[in-house]
Scaffold this motif. Structure first.
Motif, mmCIF file in Angstrom:
data_model
loop_
_atom_site.group_PDB
_atom_site.id
_atom_site.type_symbol
_atom_site.label_atom_id
_atom_site.label_comp_id
_atom_site.label_asym_id
_atom_site.label_seq_id
_atom_site.Cartn_x
_atom_site.Cartn_y
_atom_site.Cartn_z
ATOM 1 N N ASP A 63 42.703 61.343 34.364
ATOM 2 C CA ASP A 63 42.294 61.442 32.959
ATOM 3 C C ASP A 63 41.196 60.434 32.629
ATOM 4 O OD1 ASP A 63 42.075 61.836 30.241
ATOM 5 O OD2 ASP A 63 44.017 60.915 29.766
ATOM 6 N N VAL A 64 39.944 60.888 32.629
ATOM 7 C CA VAL A 64 38.804 60.038 32.311
ATOM 8 C C VAL A 64 38.939 59.480 30.893
ATOM 9 C CG1 VAL A 64 36.286 60.012 32.029
ATOM 10 C CG2 VAL A 64 37.311 61.247 33.934
ATOM 11 N N GLY A 65 39.551 60.223 29.988
ATOM 12 C CA GLY A 65 39.745 59.780 28.610
ATOM 13 C C GLY A 65 40.614 58.529 28.508
ATOM 14 N N ALA A 66 41.427 58.257 29.510
ATOM 15 C CA ALA A 66 42.273 57.062 29.492
ATOM 16 C C ALA A 66 41.445 55.781 29.581
ATOM 17 C CB ALA A 66 43.275 57.115 30.633
ATOM 18 N N CYS A 67 40.180 55.895 29.957
ATOM 19 C CA CYS A 67 39.329 54.717 30.141
ATOM 20 C C CYS A 67 38.559 54.325 28.881
ATOM 21 C CB CYS A 67 38.338 54.972 31.275
ATOM 22 S SG CYS A 67 39.123 55.224 32.879
ATOM 23 N N THR A 68 38.624 55.114 27.841
ATOM 24 C CA THR A 68 37.809 54.842 26.649
ATOM 25 C C THR A 68 38.162 53.521 25.972
ATOM 26 O OG1 THR A 68 39.284 56.146 25.246
ATOM 27 C CG2 THR A 68 37.367 57.289 26.209
ATOM 28 N N ASP A 69 39.356 52.969 26.238
ATOM 29 C CA ASP A 69 39.724 51.677 25.660
ATOM 30 C C ASP A 69 39.329 50.499 26.554
ATOM 31 O OD1 ASP A 69 41.555 51.880 27.719
ATOM 32 O OD2 ASP A 69 43.313 51.529 26.448
ATOM 33 N N GLY A 70 38.751 50.783 27.746
ATOM 34 C CA GLY A 70 38.315 49.720 28.651
ATOM 35 C C GLY A 70 39.384 49.241 29.607
ATOM 36 N N ASN A 71 40.508 49.932 29.674
ATOM 37 C CA ASN A 71 41.577 49.587 30.611
ATOM 38 C C ASN A 71 42.158 50.864 31.198
ATOM 39 O OD1 ASN A 71 42.093 46.600 30.581
ATOM 40 N ND2 ASN A 71 42.094 47.033 28.379
ATOM 41 N N THR A 81 31.204 60.543 33.998
ATOM 42 C CA THR A 81 30.666 59.484 33.143
ATOM 43 C C THR A 81 31.779 59.009 32.223
ATOM 44 O OG1 THR A 81 28.428 60.386 33.250
ATOM 45 C CG2 THR A 81 28.920 58.912 31.409
ATOM 46 N N ILE A 82 31.935 57.711 32.157
ATOM 47 C CA ILE A 82 33.004 57.104 31.363
ATOM 48 C C ILE A 82 32.366 56.113 30.392
ATOM 49 C CG2 ILE A 82 35.075 55.674 31.460
ATOM 50 C CD1 ILE A 82 35.351 56.634 34.444
ATOM 51 N N ARG A 83 32.710 56.234 29.122
ATOM 52 C CA ARG A 83 32.241 55.295 28.103
ATOM 53 C C ARG A 83 33.419 54.420 27.667
ATOM 54 N NH1 ARG A 83 29.434 59.680 28.059
ATOM 55 N NH2 ARG A 83 27.208 59.713 27.744
ATOM 56 N N PHE A 84 33.162 53.108 27.535
ATOM 57 C CA PHE A 84 34.202 52.153 27.179
ATOM 58 C C PHE A 84 33.556 50.971 26.449
ATOM 59 C CE2 PHE A 84 32.613 51.398 31.407
ATOM 60 C CZ PHE A 84 32.377 50.033 31.446
ATOM 61 N N PRO A 85 34.357 50.133 25.768
ATOM 62 C CA PRO A 85 33.787 48.997 25.042
ATOM 63 C C PRO A 85 33.117 47.992 25.974
ATOM 64 C CG PRO A 85 36.061 49.399 24.363
ATOM 65 C CD PRO A 85 35.805 50.252 25.559
ATOM 66 N N ALA A 86 31.910 47.572 25.600
ATOM 67 C CA ALA A 86 31.191 46.548 26.350
ATOM 68 C C ALA A 86 31.840 45.186 26.078
ATOM 69 C CB ALA A 86 29.730 46.537 25.941
ATOM 70 N N PRO A 87 31.594 44.212 26.928
ATOM 71 C CA PRO A 87 32.189 42.892 26.694
ATOM 72 C C PRO A 87 31.689 42.252 25.400
ATOM 73 C CG PRO A 87 30.842 42.904 28.705
ATOM 74 C CD PRO A 87 30.802 44.271 28.141
ATOM 75 N N ASP A 88 32.523 41.425 24.809
ATOM 76 C CA ASP A 88 32.203 40.679 23.581
ATOM 77 C C ASP A 88 31.704 41.570 22.448
ATOM 78 O OD1 ASP A 88 32.985 38.298 24.752
ATOM 79 O OD2 ASP A 88 30.984 37.896 25.547
ATOM 80 N N ASP A 89 32.313 42.733 22.292
ATOM 81 C CA ASP A 89 31.981 43.664 21.197
ATOM 82 C C ASP A 89 30.495 43.983 21.120
ATOM 83 O OD1 ASP A 89 34.662 43.833 20.401
ATOM 84 O OD2 ASP A 89 34.475 41.949 19.293
#
Length: 174
Positions: A63-71, A81-89
């Motif tokens: 599930d690629v969607g499980a990565c959207t929170d960065g963990n 392609t996976i999108r997630f939060p970058a470091p330090d907002d």
């Protein structure tokens, strides 16, 4: 030609020893119908292959969607392609797996103006990418497929090759 006594004694002893050894090796035991047949000394061999280490089951499956929170921990068999939060907002980061195959993975990570590429080939090989708000870095080589340790101020991405064409991805945020 005359031989000395010690030489004759030695030759006589060797001749007697040879005769004794030949007799002992040539003697065979005849089976007796009253006795049970001898028990074989060797047990039959049975081949039991060593258990093959199984690929770890990723916590989040595929599930690629499980990565959207960065963990996450997922298995991939094709480019994603996976999108997630970058470091330090610092907005969103993108991990693009560009190539996956048996014992092979290649990827690109983008965050703001930062870009990092990683790739590994071979059994048990992989890459670690440390994504920070002011840069990133890679380290590739032999890797343990277990979850990497979180790092303060960095998103850690680990990609490990699989023999069956399945790569294991970890994204770990602080």
């Amino acid at each position: 030609m005359r031989r000395s006594r010690p030489t004759r004694t030695l030759l006589t002893a060797l001749t007697a020893l040879t005769a004794l050894t030949t007799t002992a090796c040539g003697a065979t035991r005849q089976p007796n119908d009253a006795e049970p047949p001898p028990t074989p000394r060797n047990r039959p061999t049975t081949f039991h292959p060593a258990p093959q280490p199984s690929s770890p089951s990723p916590a989040d499956g595929t599930d690629v969607g499980a990565c959207t929170d960065g963990n996450c921990e997922i298995a991939v068999t094709e480019p994603v392609t996976i999108r997630f939060p970058a470091p330090d907002d610092a907005g969103r980061a993108t991990l693009s797996v560009t190539k996956v195959g048996p014992n092979e993975i290649e990827y690109v990570v983008k965050s703001g103006n930062n870009r990092s590429t990683g790739g590994a080939e071979g059994p048990g090989q992989g890459c670690l990418t440390y994504l920070r708000d002011r840069g990133s870095g890679n380290s590739c080589g032999a890797l343990d497929p277990t979850r990497p340790t979180p790092r303060p101020g960095a998103v850690v991405i680990q990609a490990t090759t699989g023999t069956d064409g399945t790569a294991l991805l970890h994204i770990v945020s602080p």
